[in-house]
Enzyme design. Sequence first.
Site, PDB file in Angstrom:
ATOM      1  N   GLU A   1       0.949   4.454   9.547  1.00  0.00           N
ATOM      2  CA  GLU A   1      -0.401   4.913   9.165  1.00  0.00           C
ATOM      3  C   GLU A   1      -0.754   6.253   9.801  1.00  0.00           C
ATOM      4  OE1 GLU A   1      -2.447   3.388   6.952  1.00  0.00           O
ATOM      5  OE2 GLU A   1      -0.952   1.834   6.588  1.00  0.00           O
TER       6      GLU A   1
ATOM      7  N   LEU B   1       1.306   4.909  -0.116  1.00  0.00           N
ATOM      8  CA  LEU B   1       0.741   6.241   0.047  1.00  0.00           C
ATOM      9  C   LEU B   1       1.829   7.250   0.394  1.00  0.00           C
ATOM     10  CD1 LEU B   1      -1.641   8.228   0.353  1.00  0.00           C
ATOM     11  CD2 LEU B   1      -1.887   7.428   2.716  1.00  0.00           C
TER      12      LEU B   1
ATOM     13  N   GLY C   1      15.373  -7.196  36.591  1.00  0.00           N
ATOM     14  CA  GLY C   1      16.461  -7.504  35.654  1.00  0.00           C
ATOM     15  C   GLY C   1      16.090  -8.599  34.686  1.00  0.00           C
TER      16      GLY C   1
ATOM     17  N   PHE D   1       0.861  -1.178   0.000  1.00  0.00           N
ATOM     18  CA  PHE D   1       0.000   0.000   0.000  1.00  0.00           C
ATOM     19  C   PHE D   1       0.898   1.229   0.000  1.00  0.00           C
ATOM     20  CE2 PHE D   1      -2.681   3.173   2.180  1.00  0.00           C
ATOM     21  CZ  PHE D   1      -3.909   3.000   1.544  1.00  0.00           C
TER      22      PHE D   1
ATOM     23  N   GLY E   1       4.145  12.465   4.657  1.00  0.00           N
ATOM     24  CA  GLY E   1       3.454  11.300   5.191  1.00  0.00           C
ATOM     25  C   GLY E   1       2.065  11.676   5.653  1.00  0.00           C
ATOM     26  N   SER E   2       1.980  12.329   6.815  1.00  0.00           N
ATOM     27  CA  SER E   2       0.680  12.700   7.372  1.00  0.00           C
ATOM     28  C   SER E   2      -0.081  13.668   6.472  1.00  0.00           C
ATOM     29  CB  SER E   2       0.865  13.327   8.760  1.00  0.00           C
ATOM     30  OG  SER E   2       1.464  12.406   9.647  1.00  0.00           O
TER      31      SER E   2
ATOM     32  N   GLN F   1       2.744  -3.523  42.893  1.00  0.00           N
ATOM     33  CA  GLN F   1       2.815  -4.359  41.696  1.00  0.00           C
ATOM     34  C   GLN F   1       1.430  -4.492  41.059  1.00  0.00           C
ATOM     35  OE1 GLN F   1       5.702  -5.110  40.628  1.00  0.00           O
ATOM     36  NE2 GLN F   1       5.789  -7.037  39.509  1.00  0.00           N
TER      37      GLN F   1
ATOM     38  N   ARG G   1       7.354 -15.013  41.372  1.00  0.00           N
ATOM     39  CA  ARG G   1       8.548 -14.353  41.906  1.00  0.00           C
ATOM     40  C   ARG G   1       8.284 -13.938  43.355  1.00  0.00           C
ATOM     41  NH1 ARG G   1      14.082 -13.348  41.073  1.00  0.00           N
ATOM     42  NH2 ARG G   1      14.605 -11.163  41.486  1.00  0.00           N
TER      43      ARG G   1
ATOM     44  N   ARG H   1       0.676  -1.331  39.221  1.00  0.00           N
ATOM     45  CA  ARG H   1       1.489  -1.172  38.017  1.00  0.00           C
ATOM     46  C   ARG H   1       0.962  -2.019  36.855  1.00  0.00           C
ATOM     47  NH1 ARG H   1       7.654  -2.160  39.701  1.00  0.00           N
ATOM     48  NH2 ARG H   1       8.022  -1.376  37.589  1.00  0.00           N
TER      49      ARG H   1
END
Length: 700
Positions: free
Chosen positions: A451, A158, A428, A156, A164-165, A352, A333, A355
């Site tokens: 896009e 374009l 880690g 495609f 672009g935009s 946690q 864990r 989050r």
Amino acid sequence: MASTVEGGDTALLPEFPRGPLDAYRARASFSWKELALFTEGEDMLRFKKTIFSALENDPLFARSPGADLSLEKYRELNFLRCKRIFEYDFLSVEDMFKSPLKVPALIQCLGMYDSSLAAKYLLHSLVFGSAVYSSGSERHLTYIQKIFRMEIFGCFALTELSHGSNTKAIRTTAHYDPATEEFIIHSPDFEAAKFWVGNMGKTATHAVVFAKLCVPGDQCHGLHPFIVQIRDPKTLLPMPGVMVGDIGKKLGQNGLDNGFAMFHKVRVPRQSLLNRMGDVTPEGTYVSPFKDVRQRFGVSLGSLSSGRVSIVSLAILNLKLAVAIALRFSATRRQFGPTEEEEIPVLEYPMQQWRLLPYLAAVYALDHFSKSLFLDLVELQRGLASGDRSARQAELGREIHALASASKPLASWTTQQGIQECREACGGHGYLAMNRLGVLRDDNDPNCTYEGDNNILLQQTSNYLLGLLAHQVQDGACFRSPLKSVDFLDACPGILDQKFEVSSVADCLDSAVALAAYKWLVCYLLRETYQKLNQEKRSGSSDFEARNKCQVSHGRPLALAFVELTVVQRFHEHVHQPCVPPSLRAVLGRLSALYALWSLSRHTALLYRGGYFSGEQAGEVLESAVLALCSQLKDDAVALVDVIAPPDFVLDSPIGRADGELYKNLWGAVLQESKVLERASWWPEFSVNKPVIGSLKSKL
């Protein structure tokens, strides 16, 4: 439905291996199998299982831990895998029309295995194929068969190197020559080269090329799509007049060959014009069934919307994987505890939960929204194919364009932020490449700009809303849209008089509370943005300058609040419909409320600024409600992940495997990648890992 689950179709939904995750699975308030059946349906579950099983049992898709493929090898392998997917014929053209939701399901299955594979398949079959189907006519149907037989491979085209935009500034031209009944496709200079085009770099044989259509007399009619052959399907050598190549290595998704192309007076037949919205007669006269330019523009937005709607699905699959890995890790864990002798899973810590669990809720809400928006897009494309030229059809195109333009930023940004949070929440171990979170982060990153740049796209949505308000102010028109996403704006005066009156956390634990707040917020931001825009114009700013001055604190939050409201509204209605099994209502209600309140909490400053919130209590209730919902969903987290996670072979993350043997799986993978299996197998200190090592050796 319960009988189906209890009946024990273990082939469809097998039990998970016993292990450290059993404790959380036993505490779940619902059956994960029942939720899977309710969410997907038996037919869809079988469809996905067929795909996953085929990938796992095909040597072409074998995982190669530690193998760093060269760019050329990776792209070659990705193309061969894409070709194999078509050979499997998981989804025929007939099935696409009969069960359209199998299209995004297939894309998600492939993307869970490898984002580059999903992108390659999607760009050829859905974006290129959809453009031909929705923008073309009966004379182009032969291409559809060739697409799914892979007799041709598409892209495609374009965007250009310098644009672009700003699609209106695209400079590739298509001049019509009535003497030969051909269009002459031409790139005036290198800045007009088609650029960033997925599949174009190495493998595409045909492109849907967007160019300015010009007829004799120097009459230009704006961008139109053309099917242009760019390579010989047998040799993959460029066609005469076409310079085509690969733009090189990217930050992610390197199995996808993004490319460039320049055209030097390439002649294509008149019939190459995809003529749904406009055509040229043999003599050179431009004709269009849409007399209204606004209506024609609405139709043209369909092909752009399909790519953006697809990216929403691609982004969500990345978030599904990241959340599955991080929550299974968090449930196994163990760190610290109430005593030195007792360590508890990190999922037990409110930090946690705060989050990660909102992103789990986001997966469920955004996944439902993406499916519903895809069905809306299917309705639009079917209308185009049937020749529907009604005002409703054009308005549907504009509404879907507005929703797609805002939902791509919402989904890609939520996923971007969510993957990073998941990576950090795994400490880690999350930074180790084999656990896949880094790959997911890099592969999702382009979704923020593919896009259309996210911030630019949000202007499309705010402009749509401002246009509706201007129409209402000038003509007294009601707010009405085919999908009813803006109908509530008719009640804006009354909505703006409302205040947040919830005084307890218990009364806040419902997505209806957030829905009311979101409706107020959208009405407030729409009024403020409209007033700011007019104020800037009265101060002497041009329309261009005025709109730019309104984006940061007005237009951008308006567009985001509007699409968040739409997501919340659709998911709220989904989880409160009568057909929801009683045993699932509580957990789905909590997911809906958590996503809604967590998303709303990001707009707290605006809610206070506009007067909807007042005093400390409102903000405190909102924060406390989010934490309370996280706590309530904590014991359900692993089961909720079990519903959305793919098989271990596809998930491909030692710390996210379904058996929950976090350290055994991670240690075994490290030994395999570091090539010390033989030494480790006889070293006494490694005796606890002999079963893992033996299993790994048997697979090598």
